[in-house]
Motif scaffolding. Structure first.
Motif, PDB file in Angstrom:
ATOM      1  N   ARG A  39     -37.387   5.940 -26.861  1.00 20.77           N
ATOM      2  CA  ARG A  39     -35.944   6.212 -26.846  1.00 20.77           C
ATOM      3  C   ARG A  39     -35.236   5.252 -25.902  1.00 20.77           C
ATOM      4  NH1 ARG A  39     -32.060   9.130 -24.199  1.00 20.77           N
ATOM      5  NH2 ARG A  39     -30.430  10.058 -25.530  1.00 20.77           N
ATOM      6  N   SER A  40     -35.826   5.003 -24.737  1.00 18.17           N
ATOM      7  CA  SER A  40     -35.215   4.082 -23.774  1.00 18.17           C
ATOM      8  C   SER A  40     -35.174   2.660 -24.318  1.00 18.17           C
ATOM      9  CB  SER A  40     -35.997   4.122 -22.453  1.00 18.17           C
ATOM     10  OG  SER A  40     -35.968   5.416 -21.884  1.00 18.17           O
ATOM     11  N   ILE A  41     -36.220   2.270 -25.050  1.00 19.30           N
ATOM     12  CA  ILE A  41     -36.241   0.923 -25.638  1.00 19.30           C
ATOM     13  C   ILE A  41     -35.168   0.802 -26.713  1.00 19.30           C
ATOM     14  CG2 ILE A  41     -37.647  -0.711 -26.967  1.00 19.30           C
ATOM     15  CD1 ILE A  41     -40.081   0.443 -25.492  1.00 19.30           C
ATOM     16  N   THR A  42     -34.904   1.882 -27.435  1.00 22.31           N
ATOM     17  CA  THR A  42     -33.824   1.862 -28.418  1.00 22.31           C
ATOM     18  C   THR A  42     -32.500   1.565 -27.736  1.00 22.31           C
ATOM     19  OG1 THR A  42     -34.988   3.489 -29.777  1.00 22.31           O
ATOM     20  CG2 THR A  42     -32.649   3.192 -30.212  1.00 22.31           C
ATOM     21  N   MET A  43     -32.257   2.202 -26.590  1.00 25.57           N
ATOM     22  CA  MET A  43     -31.014   1.954 -25.855  1.00 25.57           C
ATOM     23  C   MET A  43     -30.960   0.515 -25.345  1.00 25.57           C
ATOM     24  SD  MET A  43     -29.556   4.741 -26.297  1.00 25.57           S
ATOM     25  CE  MET A  43     -29.981   6.409 -26.770  1.00 25.57           C
ATOM     26  N   LEU A  44     -32.083   0.019 -24.844  1.00 21.11           N
ATOM     27  CA  LEU A  44     -32.118  -1.361 -24.362  1.00 21.11           C
ATOM     28  C   LEU A  44     -31.851  -2.347 -25.495  1.00 21.11           C
ATOM     29  CD1 LEU A  44     -35.056  -1.762 -21.809  1.00 21.11           C
ATOM     30  CD2 LEU A  44     -32.639  -2.244 -21.438  1.00 21.11           C
ATOM     31  N   SER A  45     -32.309  -2.028 -26.687  1.00 27.71           N
ATOM     32  CA  SER A  45     -32.120  -2.938 -27.811  1.00 27.71           C
ATOM     33  C   SER A  45     -30.650  -3.069 -28.205  1.00 27.71           C
ATOM     34  CB  SER A  45     -32.931  -2.465 -29.026  1.00 27.71           C
ATOM     35  OG  SER A  45     -32.410  -1.268 -29.561  1.00 27.71           O
ATOM     36  N   LEU A  46     -29.810  -2.103 -27.746  1.00 24.54           N
ATOM     37  CA  LEU A  46     -28.372  -2.185 -27.996  1.00 24.54           C
ATOM     38  C   LEU A  46     -27.667  -3.052 -26.969  1.00 24.54           C
ATOM     39  CD1 LEU A  46     -27.677   1.573 -28.784  1.00 24.54           C
ATOM     40  CD2 LEU A  46     -27.926  -0.284 -30.425  1.00 24.54           C
ATOM     41  N   GLY A  47     -28.357  -3.377 -25.872  1.00 25.00           N
ATOM     42  CA  GLY A  47     -27.759  -4.166 -24.799  1.00 25.00           C
ATOM     43  C   GLY A  47     -27.885  -3.441 -23.474  1.00 25.00           C
ATOM     44  N   GLU A  48     -28.052  -4.193 -22.387  1.00 24.91           N
ATOM     45  CA  GLU A  48     -28.243  -3.582 -21.070  1.00 24.91           C
ATOM     46  C   GLU A  48     -27.023  -2.793 -20.624  1.00 24.91           C
ATOM     47  OE1 GLU A  48     -30.220  -5.174 -17.721  1.00 24.91           O
ATOM     48  OE2 GLU A  48     -31.165  -6.772 -18.873  1.00 24.91           O
ATOM     49  N   GLY A 100     -24.752   2.393 -19.349  1.00 22.84           N
ATOM     50  CA  GLY A 100     -23.679   3.359 -19.580  1.00 22.84           C
ATOM     51  C   GLY A 100     -24.185   4.683 -20.111  1.00 22.84           C
ATOM     52  N   LEU A 101     -25.304   4.653 -20.821  1.00 19.11           N
ATOM     53  CA  LEU A 101     -25.902   5.884 -21.344  1.00 19.11           C
ATOM     54  C   LEU A 101     -26.886   6.516 -20.365  1.00 19.11           C
ATOM     55  CD1 LEU A 101     -26.502   4.740 -25.028  1.00 19.11           C
ATOM     56  CD2 LEU A 101     -24.793   6.364 -24.219  1.00 19.11           C
ATOM     57  N   GLY A 102     -26.912   5.990 -19.142  1.00 13.45           N
ATOM     58  CA  GLY A 102     -27.715   6.607 -18.088  1.00 13.45           C
ATOM     59  C   GLY A 102     -29.137   6.109 -17.967  1.00 13.45           C
ATOM     60  N   GLN A 103     -29.464   4.988 -18.615  1.00 15.50           N
ATOM     61  CA  GLN A 103     -30.822   4.465 -18.553  1.00 15.50           C
ATOM     62  C   GLN A 103     -31.040   3.660 -17.265  1.00 15.50           C
ATOM     63  OE1 GLN A 103     -33.325   5.076 -20.737  1.00 15.50           O
ATOM     64  NE2 GLN A 103     -31.909   6.458 -21.768  1.00 15.50           N
ATOM     65  N   ARG A 104     -32.195   3.829 -16.661  1.00 14.18           N
ATOM     66  CA  ARG A 104     -32.591   2.998 -15.513  1.00 14.18           C
ATOM     67  C   ARG A 104     -33.322   1.790 -16.084  1.00 14.18           C
ATOM     68  NH1 ARG A 104     -35.437   7.096 -11.378  1.00 14.18           N
ATOM     69  NH2 ARG A 104     -35.413   5.198 -10.076  1.00 14.18           N
ATOM     70  N   THR A 105     -32.554   0.771 -16.408  1.00 12.23           N
ATOM     71  CA  THR A 105     -33.078  -0.347 -17.190  1.00 12.23           C
ATOM     72  C   THR A 105     -34.206  -1.092 -16.482  1.00 12.23           C
ATOM     73  OG1 THR A 105     -31.319  -1.776 -16.318  1.00 12.23           O
ATOM     74  CG2 THR A 105     -30.903  -0.658 -18.418  1.00 12.23           C
ATOM     75  N   GLY A 106     -34.099  -1.250 -15.156  1.00 17.44           N
ATOM     76  CA  GLY A 106     -35.156  -1.959 -14.429  1.00 17.44           C
ATOM     77  C   GLY A 106     -36.482  -1.233 -14.524  1.00 17.44           C
ATOM     78  N   LEU A 107     -36.457   0.087 -14.361  1.00 14.69           N
ATOM     79  CA  LEU A 107     -37.681   0.883 -14.435  1.00 14.69           C
ATOM     80  C   LEU A 107     -38.255   0.868 -15.847  1.00 14.69           C
ATOM     81  CD1 LEU A 107     -39.568   2.759 -12.874  1.00 14.69           C
ATOM     82  CD2 LEU A 107     -38.098   4.674 -13.536  1.00 14.69           C
ATOM     83  N   VAL A 108     -37.374   0.944 -16.850  1.00 16.97           N
ATOM     84  CA  VAL A 108     -37.835   0.921 -18.242  1.00 16.97           C
ATOM     85  C   VAL A 108     -38.496  -0.415 -18.562  1.00 16.97           C
ATOM     86  CG1 VAL A 108     -37.081   0.955 -20.655  1.00 16.97           C
ATOM     87  CG2 VAL A 108     -36.136   2.600 -19.030  1.00 16.97           C
ATOM     88  N   LYS A 109     -37.895  -1.520 -18.102  1.00 18.44           N
ATOM     89  CA  LYS A 109     -38.463  -2.841 -18.355  1.00 18.44           C
ATOM     90  C   LYS A 109     -39.822  -3.005 -17.677  1.00 18.44           C
ATOM     91  CE  LYS A 109     -34.368  -5.595 -19.327  1.00 18.44           C
ATOM     92  NZ  LYS A 109     -33.567  -6.779 -18.926  1.00 18.44           N
ATOM     93  N   LEU A 110     -39.938  -2.495 -16.449  1.00 20.00           N
ATOM     94  CA  LEU A 110     -41.215  -2.577 -15.745  1.00 20.00           C
ATOM     95  C   LEU A 110     -42.291  -1.788 -16.480  1.00 20.00           C
ATOM     96  CD1 LEU A 110     -42.939  -3.405 -13.306  1.00 20.00           C
ATOM     97  CD2 LEU A 110     -42.071  -1.372 -12.107  1.00 20.00           C
ATOM     98  N   ALA A 111     -41.966  -0.568 -16.876  1.00 19.13           N
ATOM     99  CA  ALA A 111     -42.936   0.260 -17.601  1.00 19.13           C
ATOM    100  C   ALA A 111     -43.297  -0.377 -18.942  1.00 19.13           C
ATOM    101  CB  ALA A 111     -42.376   1.664 -17.814  1.00 19.13           C
ATOM    102  N   GLY A 112     -42.290  -0.907 -19.647  1.00 13.45           N
ATOM    103  CA  GLY A 112     -42.555  -1.561 -20.926  1.00 13.45           C
ATOM    104  C   GLY A 112     -43.424  -2.789 -20.771  1.00 13.45           C
ATOM    105  N   ALA A 113     -43.181  -3.575 -19.707  1.00 10.96           N
ATOM    106  CA  ALA A 113     -43.999  -4.769 -19.461  1.00 10.96           C
ATOM    107  C   ALA A 113     -45.452  -4.392 -19.188  1.00 10.96           C
ATOM    108  CB  ALA A 113     -43.433  -5.557 -18.284  1.00 10.96           C
TER     109      ALA A 113
END
Length: 352
Positions: free
Chosen positions: A233-242, A247-260
């Motif tokens: 779900r978080s990757i779906t939000m990231l795919s729309l743009g950071e 704005g939708l409440g995602q912690r993008t840095g943490l999501v990117k680290l976990a995804g990596a």
């Protein structure tokens, strides 16, 4: 308050097409049909080889194993680990590619093009040269380290260019650095006379897969695939743009680290088993998005099924082309992957 309402409405309007472009019914059909096709592919792959074995014998060998029967030994010790390895490797490469494309919004992202596979391969070359008696568990760990180092260097090189990191620069940096690591690996192989040991990883293939490799690999892969589904779900939000994701409440840095970390585990473990098999993570996510839409809650499981199906089918094709000799699986997939990559690169250039 009005500005917040306007901002929220804007986010909702931009996120709304996500629902419109997602096709759960298509994803359900792919999962059900893909799993049925994968089960049939596994059965055919296990029965086909230098010694053709009837499907009834395969069933008996799996559920009523008799060690005194040669055909049962062939199925249990050679063919089953090979085909199950193909399933895990195909799912791993496909999901890794889907996550990379979703997080970076780069349609050309793939572990084989981003320096991850070549980094893992170079780490394996160093291990064979200096630590020839390492267990497979340590080979996987060093493969993870090499994959992470390769990805980090490629992203660093791509970011140094004027104007920042772009999809085209990232691919160029990945291709150049992958070529360098491949040359260094070959140099190590020649100097230390380990070319025969590395030939398997260069070509990419499933022929040498053993049960103990699957036992070491499977916990890592299963954990990473579960992690990918949790992150979907978080990757779906990231795919729309950071900006939208924040704005939708995602912690993008943490999501990117976990995804990596998930990508490095999936790609590193797979390279340690089958070697440099590229393009699975490039082809399958694009095909999956075309079929099911842009929701990664569907893209990731469907990519896993279709990726497994692609590798199992490619392995079966590799054995059918010139029996009893085998064509490398990496070469079979590259026949599809290279034209597909050129098509995407041309399309990306037009859009730029």
């Amino acid at each position: 308050m009005n500005q917040q309402a306007v901002s929220r409405n804007g986010l909702d309007q931009r996120a709304e097409p996500l629902k419109l472009r997602s096709r759960p019914w298509a994803a359900t059909l792919i999962l059900i049909g893909g799993l049925i096709a994968l089960a049939l592919g596994i059965a055919v792959s296990v029965s086909f080889g230098a010694a053709d074995i009837k499907l009834s014998v395969v069933w008996t060998a799996v559920f009523h194993f008799n060690p005194d029967i040669t055909e049962h030994q062939i199925i249990r010790e050679l063919r089953l680990p090979r085909v199950l390895g193909g399933v895990m490797v195909g799912a791993s490469f496909a999901v890794a590619g889907a996550i990379m494309q979703g997080m970076t919004r780069n349609p050309l992202a793939d572990s084989g093009l981003m320096g991850i596979n070549s980094g893992a391969g170079f780490a394996l070359a160093i291990c064979f040269a200096f630590f020839p008696n390492l267990s497979f568990m340590y080979l996987i760990l060093y493969s993870f380290i090499g994959a992470g180092a390769g990805a980090g260097i490629v992203y660093g090189i791509g970011s140094l260019a004027k104007g920042g990191l772009t999809p085209a620069r990232l691919v160029l940096a990945g291709a150049a650095f992958s070529a360098l690591l491949s040359a260094l690996s070959e140099g190590v192989a020649l100097y230390f006379k380990i070319g025969q040991d590395l030939a398997f990883w260069y070509a990419g293939g499933l022929a040498g897969t053993k049960w103990f490799q699957l036992q070491v690999m499977s916990p890592w892969v299963i954990a990473a695939l579960i992690g990918a589904i949790i992150l979907s779900r978080s990757i779906t939000m990231l795919s729309l743009g950071e900006d939208i994701a924040r704005g939708l409440g995602q912690r993008t840095g943490l999501v990117k680290l976990a995804g990596a970390l998930v990508v490095l585990v999936l790609a590193g473990a797979s390279v340690a088993v089958v070697g440099a098999v590229g393009f699975v993570g490039l082809i399958i996510p694009h095909l999956t998005r075309y079929l099911v839409g842009v929701d990664y809650r569907w893209i990731i499981p469907c990519s896993a099924v279709l990726g497994a199906l692609l590798v199992v089918g490619a392995d079966l094709t590799a054995r059918m082309i010139n029996p009893p000799h085998e064509t490398p699986v990496g070469a079979i997939i590259a026949l599809i992957g290279v034209p597909f990559f050129l098509y995407l690169a041309r399309k990306e250039r037009r859009e730029l």
